[in-house]
Design an enzyme around this catalytic site. Structure first.
Site, PDB file in Angstrom:
ATOM      1  N   ASP A   1       9.352  -3.445   4.303  1.00  0.00           N
ATOM      2  CA  ASP A   1       8.001  -3.134   4.771  1.00  0.00           C
ATOM      3  C   ASP A   1       7.080  -4.345   4.722  1.00  0.00           C
ATOM      4  O   ASP A   1       6.257  -4.560   5.611  1.00  0.00           O
ATOM      5  CB  ASP A   1       7.400  -2.013   3.919  1.00  0.00           C
ATOM      6  CG  ASP A   1       8.018  -0.652   4.231  1.00  0.00           C
ATOM      7  OD1 ASP A   1       8.418  -0.444   5.383  1.00  0.00           O
ATOM      8  OD2 ASP A   1       8.087   0.187   3.318  1.00  0.00           O
TER       9      ASP A   1
ATOM     10  N   GLU B   1      -4.098  -1.583   3.445  1.00  0.00           N
ATOM     11  CA  GLU B   1      -5.280  -1.320   2.662  1.00  0.00           C
ATOM     12  C   GLU B   1      -5.992  -2.598   2.266  1.00  0.00           C
ATOM     13  O   GLU B   1      -5.401  -3.673   2.232  1.00  0.00           O
ATOM     14  CB  GLU B   1      -4.954  -0.518   1.393  1.00  0.00           C
ATOM     15  CG  GLU B   1      -4.331  -1.309   0.265  1.00  0.00           C
ATOM     16  CD  GLU B   1      -2.847  -1.533   0.411  1.00  0.00           C
ATOM     17  OE1 GLU B   1      -2.391  -2.669   0.122  1.00  0.00           O
ATOM     18  OE2 GLU B   1      -2.134  -0.605   0.817  1.00  0.00           O
TER      19      GLU B   1
ATOM     20  N   LEU C   1      -1.039   6.003  -2.258  1.00  0.00           N
ATOM     21  CA  LEU C   1      -0.334   7.164  -2.793  1.00  0.00           C
ATOM     22  C   LEU C   1       0.010   6.976  -4.268  1.00  0.00           C
ATOM     23  O   LEU C   1      -0.100   7.915  -5.067  1.00  0.00           O
ATOM     24  CB  LEU C   1       0.932   7.424  -1.978  1.00  0.00           C
ATOM     25  CG  LEU C   1       1.782   8.627  -2.418  1.00  0.00           C
ATOM     26  CD1 LEU C   1       0.986   9.918  -2.353  1.00  0.00           C
ATOM     27  CD2 LEU C   1       3.037   8.729  -1.555  1.00  0.00           C
TER      28      LEU C   1
END
Length: 259
Positions: free
Chosen positions: A48, A119, A163
């Protein structure tokens, strides 16, 4: 009706790991890979983090980016499979990701700007908790948040750091952002908020000399910040491809219904 150009020519980038390099070797033996500036699509092999790096570096080209997992979790990635790659690319779902723009001012008066597709996160750099004032759309919402940190997360990034800090998972296309604290101490019962994607979020660091705070937009980091502003930017999108049977939207659903 707008018809998408068929993908015929592909470029490929790989992270510097044996698994990703082996994948690049296999694809180069199967397909006539071209340089990025000649490609109809860019295939990124890695995890990722490498996909985010590729998105940051090649977003401005407008080339759709298709990640294949040669890392670990691979939440933002498609499965690795060498066969039928051209057809998979042409059948893939296209997702437009709009980044957040972080503008950070340091205690010495320097200003930095960076994009974040996951983010923008603030975090403390000392043994003492950070003290942060939060303003949204020029209105003070929290006079003093005592915490380890706080972040603004996009829907695509809501299943990452957000999360793990107990922030909400946000469905794609919902036009909201997550404002999530990290280990909040005061106010005692404040666990964050959902914001409209048009919100302008301002963080002011209280007592930055004795309670230093850093700010990060994805992998770009600034230390000793005094003030940070975050806003979504629709003028610099990235186009990412996902297999129809393994879309990012479906993965977000799956994260909320764990078997």
């Amino acid at each position: 009706m707008h018809i998408e150009k068929r993908i015929e020519k592909i470029a490929c980038l790989a992270s510097d790991t044996p698994k990703a390099r082996a994948g690049l070797k296999l694809l180069s033996e199967r397909y006539d890979l071209v340089p990025t500036d000649e490609a109809d699509a860019l295939v990124a092999l890695g995890g990722d983090g490498f996909l985010l790096q590729t998105v940051h570096e090649h977003r401005a080209t407008g080339i759709p980016i298709y990640g294949m997992n040669r890392g670990t979790i691979g939440f933002l990635l498609n499965r690795f499979e060498a066969d039928g790659l051209i057809e998979r690319l042409n059948m893939a779902h296209r997702l437009v990701l709009n980044p957040l723009v972080m503008t950070a001012e340091t205690v010495t008066g320097q200003t930095y700007s960076a994009l974040a597709f996951n983010e923008v996160a603030l975090h403390r750099y000392s043994q003492q908790s950070a003290n942060i004032r939060v303003r949204i759309n020029e209105r003070e919402r929290l006079k003093r948040l005592i915490c380890d940190g706080i972040m603004v997360a996009t829907p695509a990034g809501s299943t990452a750091y957000n999360l793990s800090a107990h922030g909400p998972i946000i469905p794609l296309g919902s036009n909201v952002l997550a404002l999530t604290p990290v280990s909040p101490f005061r106010p005692r019962r404040w666990n964050g908020a959902l914001l409209p994607h048009s919100a302008v979020v301002e963080f002011t660091i209280l007592d930055p000399k004795h309670r230093p705070v850093g700010a990060a937009a994805d992998s770009f980091e600034v230390r000793d910040v005094r003030k940070v502003c975050v806003v979504e930017d629709h003028s610099r999108p990235a186009l990412v491809l996902f297999d129809h049977d393994h879309s990012l939207e479906e993965r977000i659903f799956n994260e909320q219904f764990v078997h």
